[in-house]
Write a protein that holds these residues in place. Sequence first.
Motif, PDB file in Angstrom:
ATOM      1  N   UNK A  20      22.046  17.242 -23.515  1.00  0.00           N
ATOM      2  CA  UNK A  20      22.177  16.061 -22.671  1.00  0.00           C
ATOM      3  C   UNK A  20      21.281  14.890 -23.044  1.00  0.00           C
ATOM      4  N   UNK A  21      20.111  15.146 -23.535  1.00  0.00           N
ATOM      5  CA  UNK A  21      19.158  14.084 -23.857  1.00  0.00           C
ATOM      6  C   UNK A  21      18.996  13.941 -25.365  1.00  0.00           C
ATOM      7  N   UNK A  22      19.115  12.688 -25.811  1.00  0.00           N
ATOM      8  CA  UNK A  22      18.916  12.417 -27.240  1.00  0.00           C
ATOM      9  C   UNK A  22      17.510  11.858 -27.414  1.00  0.00           C
TER      10      UNK A  22
END
Length: 174
Positions: A20-22
């Motif tokens: 979900x998080x880059x």
Amino acid sequence: MNINIFFLTISAGLLMIFVGFKPLDIKEQEFVDVPLFKLVSFTLHEFDNKGLVTLMKGSQGIRYKDRYKVLDIDYTDNSKEYIANMRADEGLYKDIDDSVDLKGNVFYNREDGLIFQTDEATYSKKTHIAKTKAEYVMYRGLNKATGTKLVYNNKSNQIKSKNITINYKLKEKK
């Protein structure tokens, strides 16, 4: 609570964070021309062993590694026999070749009474030559000259011009 469910919940949470998080993408920037400092309402003096050589004033100046960019420039060259003063809306003083590029309402005045006005000019302190490719008006006493290109050597008093029109006042005998 079962230890397997605990580790499965932690693993699922970490997997959601990973998907979900880059990570923050930081781009490197290379700054080529960064000002060293900014001056407001300043006067710059240049001296040598004989005394004052250059005087430059301005309402605002930005110093770069190899030049000054100046607004409302007032530049005086005192390095030769006659003092030459130049004023303009904007100026660029380059340390490399000791030259000044002037733009906007350029006014050149020499101590012996020679004056010229134009929209842009370049003055080299090393060669003592003032140049303009723009239209100009030059005065010396009551004499007036207009033209489209001017090269004036402050050291040898030579003037070269193109498309010149001169109004020369002759002295009357008494």
